[in-house]
Scaffold this active site. Structure first.
Site, mmCIF file in Angstrom:
data_model
loop_
_atom_site.group_PDB
_atom_site.id
_atom_site.type_symbol
_atom_site.label_atom_id
_atom_site.label_comp_id
_atom_site.label_asym_id
_atom_site.label_seq_id
_atom_site.Cartn_x
_atom_site.Cartn_y
_atom_site.Cartn_z
ATOM 1 N N ASP A 26 0.792 -1.212 0.094
ATOM 2 C CA ASP A 26 0.153 0.074 0.106
ATOM 3 C C ASP A 26 0.854 1.303 -0.035
ATOM 4 O O ASP A 26 0.339 2.408 -0.088
ATOM 5 C CB ASP A 26 -1.085 -0.120 1.364
ATOM 6 C CG ASP A 26 -1.996 1.029 1.185
ATOM 7 O OD1 ASP A 26 -2.383 1.477 0.026
ATOM 8 O OD2 ASP A 26 -2.475 1.667 2.173
ATOM 9 N N SER B 182 -6.764 5.287 -0.138
ATOM 10 C CA SER B 182 -7.217 4.054 -0.523
ATOM 11 C C SER B 182 -8.723 4.005 -0.739
ATOM 12 O O SER B 182 -8.974 3.964 0.428
ATOM 13 C CB SER B 182 -6.211 2.858 -0.087
ATOM 14 O OG SER B 182 -4.812 2.910 -0.204
ATOM 15 N N GLN C 253 -5.192 -1.892 -7.059
ATOM 16 C CA GLN C 253 -5.840 -0.960 -6.092
ATOM 17 C C GLN C 253 -6.301 0.316 -6.585
ATOM 18 O O GLN C 253 -5.945 0.913 -7.748
ATOM 19 C CB GLN C 253 -4.692 -0.390 -5.134
ATOM 20 C CG GLN C 253 -5.150 0.530 -3.998
ATOM 21 C CD GLN C 253 -4.106 0.939 -3.182
ATOM 22 O OE1 GLN C 253 -3.253 1.916 -3.644
ATOM 23 N NE2 GLN C 253 -4.012 0.470 -1.880
#
Length: 303
Positions: free
Chosen positions: A218, A243, A293
């Site tokens: 991430d 995110s 993502q």
């Protein structure tokens, strides 16, 4: 093993409250909310605690629902969706202040033989030839010293090396929406864990390596979105982002304490959202992980 890595392992080592309920805590983040990779990694730890050791994580799908409060504990509840002959499925909800902040579904599988092929590994320089995070960041005179220190502190447990300049290193002109990063833990995982730890740090524990890769995944995945528009990101204040969802597929065994190439690109940005997709390869060229993502990527409005 470095002290920073020991601290990260301790952070990921959840307290078991009930059979399927766990409690975690947070630590320093570069923004005033819980780091998304931390929540995803802790949720995967919680799921893994309810799965037989012969079943290994092969995929996860997650949604970030609300910003996490770094000053409050996070409670993870695990739902044992299915235990089949080959596959095990778990659902995890992370809760703070009575509200869900994160949702994860993870699937585990016993080891099997089968068909085998992969996408070829892209060209990339040897990580030993690239500057460390400390060397690169301290060379950016345009970044405030406070921002540099916050970035370095957040990455103490991870040796992360950009192949090219990161978005905040050179911005103002659009670049190809492609970014490569080499990463590994800052220290080997073959030491004995602290006596209080319930996380094994053995190099033979595949779930720990998967959890650590989830944590790191991430950190940089939306970089390619910023590159396409010449934006530097939160570090220079020209975008606001977070995110939204995160998916990973674990294809082959790997070690998080050995170099992994994170090859990232962005196929699309539209409507205040940007999509990043990536493949993670071992240094000897095996495709270990695929990642996708989507995140909020907004340009601040001028007053």
């Amino acid at each position: 093993m470095s002290q920073a890595l020991r601290s990260l392992l301790d952070l990921l080592d959840l307290e078991r409250i009930e059979r399927d309920i766990f409690r975690g805590r947070s630590h320093f983040a570069v923004v005033p909310r819980v780091f998304g990779g931390q929540v995803a990694a802790q949720a995967l730890v919680a799921a893994g605690r309810t799965v037989p050791e012969d079943r290994h994580a092969h995929s996860l799908h997650a949604y970030f629902l609300r910003p996490g409060d770094p000053g409050a504990p996070i409670v993870y509840t695990v739902d044992r969706i299915r235990d089949g002959r080959s596959f095990t499925t778990r659902r995890v909800v992370a809760v703070q202040h009575g509200q869900p902040i994160f949702h994860l579904s993870a699937s585990f599988q016993t080891r099997e033989d089968g068909l085998d092929h992969q996408a070829p590994v892209p060209a990339a320089p040897d990580p030993a030839t690239l500057p460390t995070s400390d060397e690169r960041l301290r060379g950016y005179d345009h970044l405030p010293a406070e921002i540099v220190e916050r970035l370095l502190e957040a990455r103490e447990a991870v040796d992360l090396r950009y192949v090219d300049e990161p978005p905040y290193g050179r911005f103002g002109e659009p670049r190809e929406p492609h970014s490569q990063v080499w990463f590994r833990t800052n220290g080997k995982l073959d030491d004995d864990p602290p006596p209080s730890s319930r996380l094994r740090s053995s190099r033979g524990d595949p779930h720990l390596h998967v959890v650590l890769a989830t944590y790191v995944s991430d950190m940089t995945l939306l970089d390619s979105v910023l590159l396409a528009h010449g934006r530097g990101g939160w570090a220079v204040g020209d975008v606001v982002g977070a995110s939204l969802d995160h998916a990973m597929w674990f294809h082959r065994p790997f070690r998080a304490d050995e170099w992994l190439l994170y090859d990232q690109e962005s196929p699309s940005a539209h409507g205040g959202r940007g999509l990043g997709q990536a493949r993670i390869y071992t240094q000897d060229g095996r495709l270990a992980i695929s990642v996708i993502q989507e995140g909020v990527v907004r340009v601040p409005r001028e007053n």
